[in-house]
Design an enzyme around this catalytic site. Structure first.
Site, PDB file in Angstrom:
ATOM      1  N   GLU A 186       0.843  -1.213   0.000  1.00 13.24           N
ATOM      2  CA  GLU A 186       0.000   0.000   0.000  1.00 13.24           C
ATOM      3  C   GLU A 186       0.870   1.252   0.000  1.00 13.24           C
ATOM      4  O   GLU A 186       0.650   2.177  -0.772  1.00 13.24           O
ATOM      5  CB  GLU A 186      -0.867   0.042   1.269  1.00 13.24           C
ATOM      6  CG  GLU A 186      -1.933  -0.981   1.333  1.00 13.24           C
ATOM      7  CD  GLU A 186      -3.292  -0.492   0.818  1.00 13.24           C
ATOM      8  OE1 GLU A 186      -3.404   0.644   0.329  1.00 13.24           O
ATOM      9  OE2 GLU A 186      -4.235  -1.293   0.904  1.00 13.24           O
ATOM     10  N   ASP A 198      -5.071  -2.607   9.454  1.00 14.06           N
ATOM     11  CA  ASP A 198      -5.963  -3.405   8.601  1.00 14.06           C
ATOM     12  C   ASP A 198      -5.326  -4.735   8.206  1.00 14.06           C
ATOM     13  O   ASP A 198      -5.967  -5.788   8.231  1.00 14.06           O
ATOM     14  CB  ASP A 198      -6.335  -2.619   7.337  1.00 14.06           C
ATOM     15  CG  ASP A 198      -6.928  -1.267   7.659  1.00 14.06           C
ATOM     16  OD1 ASP A 198      -7.320  -1.050   8.824  1.00 14.06           O
ATOM     17  OD2 ASP A 198      -6.990  -0.409   6.753  1.00 14.06           O
ATOM     18  N   TYR A 247      -6.319  12.082   4.677  1.00  8.02           N
ATOM     19  CA  TYR A 247      -5.621  11.101   5.517  1.00  8.02           C
ATOM     20  C   TYR A 247      -4.149  11.517   5.649  1.00  8.02           C
ATOM     21  O   TYR A 247      -3.589  11.558   6.750  1.00  8.02           O
ATOM     22  CB  TYR A 247      -5.741   9.711   4.886  1.00  8.02           C
ATOM     23  CG  TYR A 247      -5.230   8.574   5.737  1.00  8.02           C
ATOM     24  CD1 TYR A 247      -6.057   7.914   6.631  1.00  8.02           C
ATOM     25  CD2 TYR A 247      -3.908   8.132   5.633  1.00  8.02           C
ATOM     26  CE1 TYR A 247      -5.602   6.852   7.404  1.00  8.02           C
ATOM     27  CE2 TYR A 247      -3.443   7.080   6.402  1.00  8.02           C
ATOM     28  CZ  TYR A 247      -4.289   6.442   7.274  1.00  8.02           C
ATOM     29  OH  TYR A 247      -3.814   5.392   8.047  1.00  8.02           O
TER      30      TYR A 247
HETATM   31  C1  GLA Z   1      -7.489   3.359   7.426  1.00  6.46           C
HETATM   32  C2  GLA Z   1      -6.030   2.929   7.412  1.00  6.46           C
HETATM   33  C3  GLA Z   1      -5.627   2.355   8.767  1.00  6.46           C
HETATM   34  C4  GLA Z   1      -6.007   3.294   9.909  1.00  6.46           C
HETATM   35  C5  GLA Z   1      -7.461   3.738   9.762  1.00  6.46           C
HETATM   36  C6  GLA Z   1      -7.850   4.769  10.790  1.00  6.46           C
HETATM   37  O1  GLA Z   1      -8.312   2.237   7.562  1.00  6.46           O
HETATM   38  O2  GLA Z   1      -5.822   1.957   6.417  1.00  6.46           O
HETATM   39  O3  GLA Z   1      -4.259   2.082   8.779  1.00  6.46           O
HETATM   40  O4  GLA Z   1      -5.140   4.388   9.960  1.00  6.46           O
HETATM   41  O5  GLA Z   1      -7.730   4.278   8.477  1.00  6.46           O
HETATM   42  O6  GLA Z   1      -7.801   4.218  12.053  1.00  6.46           O
END
Ligand code: GLA
Length: 407
Positions: A186, A198, A247
């Site tokens: 990723e 995740d 993000y």
């Molecule tokens: C996404 C990212 C995770 C985490 C969440 C927020 O899902 O992939 O790594 O940062 O956002 O908790």
């Protein structure tokens, strides 16, 4: 109809599109096997599975070295495979109109057209760096994690790819390694600067358990979910917008706040230290850091509350988490706020609700005893539709095992 579809049809009207695993696991496996033979003329030798996830609490803490508490869910990605005796990778994606792509392991390039294939490409680059002893493969993939809903369809795709290749070539790939490789795919190939949550839960989840993960040490503590606790996920059906740019901005703000506080990570800053330095920080940086530090504390408190089966405390912690994500971290949307407040009104002390995942759309998660589920969902659809004009999808979930080789 499989078990997961039960209870989901109880909504009398269609306002809640009760999403279910419309295709049972055995049907998915049969479909993969059949498609595999049609495409390649011989049978697959392995079928692997990796689940999606819901985060119960602890959002935007992973990339700050903090704590998260996700569970792997009964929606995931399956992959059938057979090793080849050359260096070619062929992949058929049943969820992308059966599209088939091919590439050589000696020349893995970013694919701007079939962007889904970049999860396979990136994962294999990461795998080759650590465990290069593998060759080509024929692969067929299918998933049922709702895409774009923030339930980690992409992490489950990466992890299932790695798991399949490890099974085909007998590679000594641990779950943690698979997770790190998925994250690397990723970060370095797909171009999303995500944390480790995740992929770790997709690889390391445990049936009937939530998983407290220390995202700095990668230490894991499983917490058994009480038998009668239901995980309700409600998709706001707000298309997640600006996810990547916002993000990345949040990540930078967290790093900036940590640096100004003289630390490499917000993990090393206490609330007392943050508050002592409040006057020296721009208000926005203070609020971002306040969310991260308080959220990590709530996550550890949630583990204890789950273990005690303390619904009132679970309710409070989830409400505080959502407020913090809304006001301090500013990653909710009005629709997510409405869903959470509708759920919280219905749940009272008998459960909690909060947005889950990265935010800017996607899903909310609610925890409550099974006996309350019908009541909680009874008018949710109408109320949400009346307030937003949108339909909600509901997924009744339970905690499942992380990635495994199914066949
Ligand atoms: C996404 C990212 C995770 C985490 C969440 C927020 O899902 O992939 O790594 O940062 O956002 O908790």
């Amino acid at each position: 109809m499989n078990q997961d579809t039960l209870n989901l049809t109880h909504n009398s009207n269609d306002d809640i599109n009760a999403m279910s695993q419309t295709v049972a696991q055995s049907d998915i496996i049969a479909l993969l096997e059949q498609t595999f033979v049609e495409h390649f003329g011989y049978a697959a030798t392995q079928i692997s599975h990796a689940p999606g996830r819901v985060n119960l609490i602890g959002d935007h803490t992973d990339y700050n070295g903090g704590f998260v508490l996700p569970a792997a869910i009964n929606f995931g990605t399956w992959m059938a495979g057979k090793a080849r005796n050359d260096r070619t990778i062929n992949v058929v994606a049943l969820d992308c109109d059966g599209e088939r792509i091919s590439f050589s392991l000696d020349d893995i390039a970013f694919d701007k057209v079939s962007s889904w294939s970049n999860y396979v490409r990136g994962s294999l680059i990461a795998l080759a760096k650590a465990l290069p002893d593998f060759g080509g493969a024929d692969l067929v993939v299918k998933g049922n994690v709702p895409r774009g809903a923030g339930l980690s369809s992409s992490a489950s795709f990466e992890v299932v790819t790695l798991k399949t290749m490890a099974a085909l070539y007998d590679l000594p790939l641990s779950g943690v390694q698979a997770a790190l490789m998925g994250q690397q795919a990723e970060n370095e190939f797909v171009g999303c600067n995500c944390g480790i949550m995740d992929q770790m839960i997709s690889a390391m989840g445990k049936q009937h358990n939530a998983m407290l993960l220390d995202c700095r040490s990668l230490d894991i503590q499983y917490a058994r979910m009480p038998e009668d606790l239901a995980i309700i996920i409600v998709n706001s059906n707000v298309k997640r917008g600006l996810v990547d740019s916002e993000y990345n901005t949040r990540r930078k703000q967290c790093e900036q706040a940590a640096a100004l506080l003289g630390k490499t990570s917000l993990r090393d800053v206490t609330l007392a230290e943050l508050n002592a330095a409040k006057a020296d920080l721009e208000p926005i940086l203070y609020r971002r850091a306040h969310h991260v530090i308080s959220e990590s504390l709530r996550t550890c408190d949630m583990l204890a509350a789950l273990n005690r089966h303390d619904m009132a405390q679970i309710s409070t912690l989830m409400a505080e988490s959502h407020d913090s994500l809304k006001n301090d971290f500013e990653v909710t949307t009005s629709q997510l706020d409405i869903l959470v407040s509708l759920l919280a009104d219905k749940l009272g002390e008998y459960g909690g609700a909060r947005m889950t995942g990265g935010g800017f759309g996607g899903c909310v998660v609610a925890l409550t005893e099974r006996s309350h589920v019908d009541n909680v969902l009874a008018t949710l659809a109408e109320d949400y539709h009346a307030a937003t004009g949108l339909k909600a999808d509901v997924y009744l979930c339970h905690a499942v095992d992380g990635a495994f080789v199914a066949v």
